[in-house]
Enzyme design. Structure first.
Site, PDB file in Angstrom:
ATOM      1  CG  HIS A  41      -2.052   0.942   1.158  1.00 13.91           C
ATOM      2  ND1 HIS A  41      -3.126   0.761   0.317  1.00 13.91           N
ATOM      3  CD2 HIS A  41      -2.284   2.102   1.821  1.00 13.91           C
ATOM      4  CE1 HIS A  41      -3.971   1.767   0.468  1.00 13.91           C
ATOM      5  NE2 HIS A  41      -3.486   2.590   1.364  1.00 13.91           N
ATOM      6  CE1 TYR A  93       0.806   2.583  -5.429  1.00 14.78           C
ATOM      7  CE2 TYR A  93       2.127   3.933  -3.966  1.00 14.78           C
ATOM      8  CZ  TYR A  93       0.924   3.664  -4.581  1.00 14.78           C
ATOM      9  OH  TYR A  93      -0.166   4.465  -4.340  1.00 14.78           O
ATOM     10  CD  GLU A 124      -5.858   7.692  -1.630  1.00 19.23           C
ATOM     11  OE1 GLU A 124      -4.680   7.711  -2.029  1.00 19.23           O
ATOM     12  OE2 GLU A 124      -6.184   7.973  -0.474  1.00 19.23           O
ATOM     13  CG  HIS A 147     -10.413   3.630   2.079  1.00 22.91           C
ATOM     14  ND1 HIS A 147     -11.071   3.886   3.256  1.00 22.91           N
ATOM     15  CD2 HIS A 147      -9.096   3.772   2.379  1.00 22.91           C
ATOM     16  CE1 HIS A 147     -10.207   4.183   4.211  1.00 22.91           C
ATOM     17  NE2 HIS A 147      -8.998   4.120   3.699  1.00 22.91           N
ATOM     18  CG  ASN A 148     -10.490  -1.413  -3.249  1.00 24.40           C
ATOM     19  OD1 ASN A 148     -11.278  -0.514  -3.522  1.00 24.40           O
ATOM     20  ND2 ASN A 148      -9.480  -1.740  -4.044  1.00 24.40           N
ATOM     21  NE  ARG A 179      -6.713  13.339   5.765  1.00 28.96           N
ATOM     22  CZ  ARG A 179      -7.604  12.371   5.931  1.00 28.96           C
ATOM     23  NH1 ARG A 179      -8.885  12.685   6.109  1.00 28.96           N
ATOM     24  NH2 ARG A 179      -7.250  11.102   5.918  1.00 28.96           N
ATOM     25  CD  GLN A 182      -9.268   8.765   7.967  1.00 28.47           C
ATOM     26  OE1 GLN A 182      -9.607   9.209   6.881  1.00 28.47           O
ATOM     27  NE2 GLN A 182      -8.183   8.029   8.115  1.00 28.47           N
ATOM     28  CG  ASP A 232      -2.812   4.841 -12.815  1.00 26.85           C
ATOM     29  OD1 ASP A 232      -2.538   5.766 -12.036  1.00 26.85           O
ATOM     30  OD2 ASP A 232      -1.980   3.987 -13.156  1.00 26.85           O
ATOM     31  N   GLY A 279      -2.195   8.542  -9.033  1.00 26.48           N
ATOM     32  CA  GLY A 279      -2.812   7.230  -9.058  1.00 26.48           C
ATOM     33  C   GLY A 279      -2.585   6.444  -7.788  1.00 26.48           C
ATOM     34  CB  SER A 314      -5.989  -1.481  -4.507  1.00 26.31           C
ATOM     35  OG  SER A 314      -6.594  -2.377  -3.593  1.00 26.31           O
TER      36      SER A 314
END
Length: 720
Positions: free
Chosen positions: A47, A50, A91, A93-94, A114, A312, A488, A525, A528
């Site tokens: 995450h 990469y 992006e 948040h799966n 943000r 958060q 992406d 991008g 995930s």
């Protein structure tokens, strides 16, 4: 508090492979502390690092005359003229959204907002691309309702219009939903704020909400597959507060206007750890943090918890020392925490102090710039078997199969939970192709879309990757916008499986070819991976978010025809039914190759439509469901029936690319035909809008009956 012993089990629980742990020992010359192990785990997971995708992401075209800042910052920055820039990113948040749908989706919205305003932009638009399991699956309705409510609850309260997106259902997402959030904002092109720290001895300042235990280990969780321990991961999901985020936005923009900021970074994945490391790494500086100064909302928090919390609505800033009083006053006015928690240092160290103890002392560069990078083995996706015979279908029954499916039914149930009109600049709301937002105080507008067809990508990753970009190009063009750039969001399964890595590589190559040919560079991008449950992966889903510019609202092409308008198709219809929506929805067949994408034709046809926008009343791209579905959607939105003359399943439902449906007043059709002939662009009259019935190649049904099915199917599918 005694820290746990570092054991092989603890190392594995942190998502680190034995060879990665051995590398840690070599880097620091000793066993890590518990806090150090957590820091390495957070910074070296997929995450944040990469590590499986970096090699391929570097191949993407990311530059162009319009690009002010490409990948590597919080979001991409693109010039829109007149000293203004649009800042945007998408992006995922799966994993959090599957575990805890409301908070997972809500904090996905908060995080992407943000990313945009930390660079100095005021958010003006949001989108979301959602993929859910089949409606009959026992978890799907709960996840859909929670995700949509979470997106609406956060975005509406924050005050940003949701102007577009997509929703699909497929059994491949039964164990892993996808929540891809997009946000865009406006800023002055010469007032962009970056994350690289500069200057030795500069104060490192914590801004925003207090730190709690929510989200500890969230980034590591997002880098792993799911299994039957999923419920144990619920505490790793963050909890959001949109009203605090709104105050944080206003405080940050006011602070930025006061010339107080050296650099600024939001606290997202891996929280304080990732934000501090990124700022130091980009500025070639070390960072010293004193955790006793961190504002905490829970008692007895450990260094490990504070460093890895993903609470958060928090930012980290390097401040000009002489501006401390000014900055503190701004944040106190907005009732937000402001705390000096450290300083920049010249050494390559990441030094963490808590109480009277050193909890971590690590080479900072080793956490980021020299993190592991893998060249994963991959195999090319085999060519799809040729499509077998497809029976001719009654065109009305084919249309009903599509509009009665929740993937293609009207999405009012979703959109009506989102505020699309807040800020009063929305020109085109969800439901009619790309969203369009006025650039306040100027004649300009920006268009936004997100697109991908996962069936295509699975069958042919290269063509599927090309098609995602091409469809985004067409959606922007269909509202009259000139496509500018893309972001992406690469959602894939386990990259340690060569066939999955092959899908990723193929899609990247296709995306790269398309953004180069269509002048839509990738400027930001997200990747995930490990979207699998019990070894079963999702469809490869490389979502493309794209932004286009209208220099004046006079360039806007409408989405609704008028009675009597002619229906014409720009582009060539060959009747490609492989991997089509009709084949999937009516016959349960996902067979054949994806439609080929001719990028030269895409560009030529798009430029033709934009050049002749004054001759058309409405336009839409042709994609899922082909001509029949696009024509029905366009007519139904205007409350009109229609008649289409092409006959045959392939002509009506084929998904050939580089095509647009346009509505044209009869007295302008001759001029449009002449322009098409002069440009060498195929243009075919296919029917007429009007009446109270939908007639496809002679088969007919009342518009009212079809509209009722179209507008009820989604809610009925999920018990809404």
């Amino acid at each position: 508090m005694t820290e746990p012993e570092i054991t092989p089990e603890l190392i594995a629980a942190h998502g680190l492979k034995p060879d990665e742990y051995q590398r840690i020992l070599e880097i620091i010359g000793r066993a890590p502390t518990f806090t150090e192990l957590g820091i390495f785990s957070a910074m070296w997971n997929e995450h944040c690092s990469y590590k499986s995708s970096k090699k391929w992401l570097r191949t993407l075209p990311t530059t162009g005359p319009q690009v002010i800042c490409g990948p590597g910052e919080n979001a991409g920055v693109v010039d829109i003229g007149d000293g203004q820039a649009v800042i945007f990113k998408m992006e995922s948040h799966n994993h959090p959204s599957y575990i805890e749908p409301y908070q997972g989706a809500a904090t996905g919205v908060g995080g992407i907002l943000r990313d945009v305003f930390t660079m100095g932009a005021r958010p003006i638009a949001a989108m979301n691309a959602l993929s859910f399991g089949e409606p009959s699956h026992p978890k799907t309705a709960h996840i859909v309702k929670g995700v949509v409510e979470g997106i609406g609850g956060y975005g509406n309260a924050f005050g940003v219009p949701t102007v577009g997106g997509e929703v699909r259902f497929h059994r491949a997402y039964n164990g892993n939903c996808l929540v891809n959030a997009f946000a865009a904002g406006l800023a002055d092109a010469d007032r962009i704020f970056y994350s690289a720290a500069s200057g030795v001895g500069m104060p490192v300042v914590y801004l925003g909400a207090k730190t709690g235990r929510d989200g500890v280990g969230g980034a590591t969780m997002a880098s792993a597959e799911f299994d039957d321990t999923i419920e144990e991961k619920r505490p790793t999901v963050q909890v959001g507060d949109p009203f605090t985020e709104k105050r944080l936005l206003e405080a940050c923009l006011e602070l930025m206007a006061s010339d107080s900021v050296i650099s600024i970074q939001d606290m997202g994945a891996a929280g304080l750890t990732c934000s501090a490391v990124e700022m130091g790494d980009k500025g070639d500086l070390g960072i010293r943090l004193q955790l006793d100064a961190v504002p905490q909302r829970e008692a007895n928090m450990t260094a490990y918890e504070m460093m890895l919390s993903e609470s958060q609505e928090r930012m980290l800033m390097v401040l000009k020392p002489e501006k401390e009083a000014v900055a503190r006053a701004i944040f106190e006015k907005w009732d937000l925490d402001f705390a000096i928690v450290g300083e920049t240092i010249p050494e390559d160290r990441f030094l963490i102090l808590h109480g009277n103890e050193v909890k971590a002392d690590l080479p900072l560069k080793a956490l980021s710039g020299t993190a592991p990078e893998y060249d994963r083995p991959w195999i090319e996706t085999p060519a799809a078997a040729p499509l077998g015979a497809v029976p001719e279908v009654d065109p009305i029954e084919g249309l009903k199969a599509l509009i009665g499916s929740p993937s293609y039914a009207h999405k009012a149930w979703v959109w009506e939970q989102y505020d699309s009109q807040v800020m009063a600049d929305t020109v085109r709301a969800p439901g009619l192709g790309a969203g369009v937002v006025r650039v306040h105080g100027t004649p300009k507008a920006l268009a936004f879309t997100s697109d991908v067809t996962p069936r295509y990508v699975k069958a042919n990753p290269f063509e599927g990757g090309k098609q995602a970009v091409a469809e985004a190009y067409r959606n922007l063009t269909a509202v009259g916008a000139r496509p500018l750039a893309t972001t992406d969001n690469m959602n894939f399964g386990n990259p340690e499986k060569p066939e999955i890595m092959g899908q990723f590589v193929g899609a990247i190559e296709g995306i790269g070819a398309a953004v180069a040919a269509l002048d839509m560079p990738i400027v930001s991008g997200n990747v995930s991976l490990y979207n699998e449950t019990d070894g079963v992966g999702i469809l490869p889903t490389p979502t493309i978010g794209a932004v286009g510019l209208l220099t004046s609202l006079d360039e806007l092409i409408a989405g609704e025809p008028q009675a009597g308008d002619l229906a014409l198709v720009i582009g060539t219809t060959a009747g490609h039914l492989g991997q089509s929506a009709l084949l999937a929805e009516m016959f349960g067949r996902e067979e054949g190759d994806a439609p080929p994408v001719d990028l030269e034709a895409e560009k030529r046809h798009g430029e033709f439509l934009r050049a002749n926008r004054k001759l058309v009343r409405a336009a839409a791209d042709l994609s899922d469901g082909g001509l029949a579905l696009a024509a029905f959607e366009m007519a139904e939105a205007a409350g009109l029936g229609l008649t289409l003359t092409p006959s045959g399943t392939a002509a009506l439902f084929g998904e050939d690319q580089a095509r647009y449906l346009v509505a044209c007043a009869p007295d302008r059709a001759e001029a449009l035909q002449a322009a098409a002939e002069a440009a060498g662009v195929p243009l075919q009259e296919v029917g007429r809008f009007g009446g109270a019935a939908v007639t496809l190649a002679g088969a007919s049904a009342p518009l009212a009956d079809l509209s009722r099915l179209y507008r009820r199917a989604f809610a009925e599918a999920i018990g809404g």
